[in-house]
Design an enzyme around this catalytic site. Structure first.
Site, PDB file in Angstrom:
ATOM      1  N   ASP A  66       3.953  -4.450  -5.920  1.00 49.91           N
ATOM      2  CA  ASP A  66       4.558  -5.667  -5.383  1.00 49.91           C
ATOM      3  C   ASP A  66       6.076  -5.555  -5.390  1.00 49.91           C
ATOM      4  OD1 ASP A  66       2.084  -6.846  -5.031  1.00 49.91           O
ATOM      5  OD2 ASP A  66       2.150  -7.964  -6.924  1.00 49.91           O
ATOM      6  N   GLU A  99       0.822  -1.212   0.000  1.00 46.71           N
ATOM      7  CA  GLU A  99       0.000   0.000   0.000  1.00 46.71           C
ATOM      8  C   GLU A  99       0.854   1.259   0.000  1.00 46.71           C
ATOM      9  OE1 GLU A  99      -3.091  -0.283  -0.618  1.00 46.71           O
ATOM     10  OE2 GLU A  99      -3.008  -2.467  -0.425  1.00 46.71           O
TER      11      GLU A  99
END
Length: 536
Positions: free
Chosen positions: A206, A138
């Site tokens: 990621d 995030e």
């Protein structure tokens, strides 16, 4: 918060069922937010977050928040050291984590560096590394300006309108009636379609997030184990309990990419630390699962096979049983369960490292203080906060071994944090001796000006001391910290009236300095209130 937070997340980060078309084959470099400036993004985040603060599911649990914030800050420092976090973003964005009681497994990023974590996520992750992997992902969405790029397509809308649409679009999925008060017609759907993260963005979050793990002090394998957990849930998920899967859908490419990044022969990650197991238990209890579930957790240590369970599991179970009994108002049972925790904790720490012992023993002390405050025994709560009670209980469990006992003993030397500050203030308020907390609280809010709970505690301390003008100012600052500028202006003006009214205790010698502070802060907050109004 279960509705508003989930609503914001699914719209702000998108469902990704229809990925947004990206004009350029490559994602923008860090800091490239297209036409949306960092200032505009922060204002948009502010407009959304002040609504979330009012949600009944928002929870400011000092113990849980400190734990999550500790992981979060370590990742932020890693991002800054690696050059992923631009100095401008570090300075201008909030970088603030909000917790929600929602039992669903979810986390989200919002414009302006705001992040939300559902207690359901904390309760289900197996290790701190898995939780850190979600936070790292995030954070990377924000540092790479993914949100800014997507929202820039709605640049003609005012920040308030965008914030309202983001909140309302997901509310429509749960309550069409509520959504009608926030959005009109197909606007919400248009925003949702244009705020979906692309698959490229998910992969970049990621990759960048993975790179933050080891420098932040976390095992990179946490990313892989979290992906495996999500993949397993994806196979059986049909009840909406994992919204994170809808907003961050797994793809074979994402899973394969994370697995390929773990070097062959890499050591297995360490098992869950005691502090994480205790915090996961705390999250599950505070989700308010219901009286029946709390009773089951209270009874769990009495099960026939409990003695044969691994000691870390027993510690977590004792913690959950103690806190559940507190929630049920059964203080006698809570004290009994806490004694079980005190006896098992040194055994669980046997052979463990000192850090694990310090953190776990501190959490047990804080739980004891919380229990006694709930029972109305402020002196006993203060004893726990001084570290003596848990330390003595650990020593009585003699068979623990030197390593475990050392870990517990060191816990008494740990510097007090926000939980101790707030709990000690509440205990001393009940004994009528809270004056000593005025200094520590003032020091805290000087470096944490957006800590509404600390401002409110300071207001209570000053109220008890008879310093009414200062108390009113602290109440105003508490409202301002939650972006409720209208309420803050009201309290600042009340302070002005009090200072100028001798009949109400005003016009004391020190009031002139305090009144000057109030006048200055009132002008500043009135300006912020006008900005809010202009956004409409």
């Amino acid at each position: 918060m279960s509705r508003a937070l989930a609503a914001t997340f699914l719209i702000a980060t998108g469902t990704a069922q229809a990925p947004l078309a990206v004009a350029q084959p490559q994602l923008p470099m860090m800091g490239d937010g297209a036409e949306m400036t960092t200032s505009a993004e922060r204002k948009l985040g502010d407009s959304i977050i002040r609504q979330l603060y009012r949600d009944p599911d928002y929870i400011d649990d000092a113990v849980l928040h400190e734990y999550v914030q500790g992981l979060f800050q370590a990742l932020l420092q890693a991002a800054q050291a690696r050059g992923e976090l631009a100095p401008e973003l570090r300075e201008r964005f909030a970088w603030e984590v909000l917790l929600g009681r929602d039992r669903t497994v979810n986390a989200f990023a919002l414009p302006g560096g705001y992040f939300g974590v559902h207690l359901g996520l904390i309760g289900v992750v197996g290790t701190r590394d898995e939780l850190a992997s979600v936070l790292a992902h995030e954070i990377s969405h924000v540092t790479q300006r993914h949100i800014a790029r997507l929202i820039a397509q709605q640049g003609r809308q005012t920040p308030l309108m965008l914030g309202t649409m983001i909140l309302g679009a997901l509310a429509a999925s749960r309550s069409p009636e509520a959504a009608q008060a926030l959005v009109v017609g197909g606007q919400a759907l248009a925003v949702q379609n244009q705020l979906n993260f692309s698959r490229e963005m998910e992969r970049e979050a990621d990759r960048v997030g993975y790179g933050l793990m080891e420098p932040g002090g976390f095992a990179p394998q946490g990313f892989v184990s979290m992906f495996d957990k999500l993949q397993q849930a994806n196979r059986i998920n049909d009840n909406g309990s994992w919204p994170y899967l809808r907003s961050h859908p797994l793809t074979t490419q994402r899973i394969a990419d994370m697995h390929s990044r773990i070097p062959q022969g890499a050591a297995q990650p360490a098992p869950a630390t005691l502090d994480h197991l205790m915090m996961a238990a705390r999250a599950r209890v505070l989700m308010r699962p219901g009286v029946d579930t709390w009773r089951q957790w209270v009874a769990e240590p009495q099960d026939a096979g409990f003695a044969a369970r691994p000691m870390p599991e027993r510690v977590a179970a004792w913690y959950a049983a103690t806190l559940s009994a507190v929630q049920l108002g059964d203080m006698a049972t809570a004290r009994k369960c806490l004694r079980g925790l005190q006896n098992d904790l040194p055994r669980a720490l046997h052979g463990g490292d000192g850090h694990d012992g310090k953190a776990a023993a501190r959490l047990a002390r804080l739980l004891g203080a919380e229990l006694e405050l709930s029972a109305g025994n402020a002196p006993a709560a203060l004893s726990y906060l001084q570290g003596s009670v848990v330390l003595d209980g650990a020593r009585r469990a003699g068979a623990a071994g030197s390593a475990g006992e050392t870990g517990v003993a060191r816990a008494a030397e740990a510097a007090p944090g926000r939980p101790e500050l707030l709990l000690r203030t509440q205990a001393l308020l009940r004994t009528g001796a809270a004056a000593e907390m005025a200094g520590p609280l003032q020091t805290w809010v000087a470096t944490h000006p957006r800590d509404a709970a600390a401002w409110q505690a300071l207001a209570q301390v000053w109220q008890q001391q008879g310093q009414l003008l200062r108390a009113v100012r602290a109440e105003a600052e508490a409202h301002a910290a939650r972006y409720d500028y209208a309420a803050a202006v009201d309290r600042f003006k009340a302070g002005q009236d009090l200072a100028r009214n001798p009949a109400r205790g005003g016009s004391a010698a020190g009031d002139y300095i305090e009144l000057s502070i109030i006048d200055t802060r009132l002008r500043a907050v009135e300006s912020l209130l006008k900005e809010q109004a202009a956004e409409r």
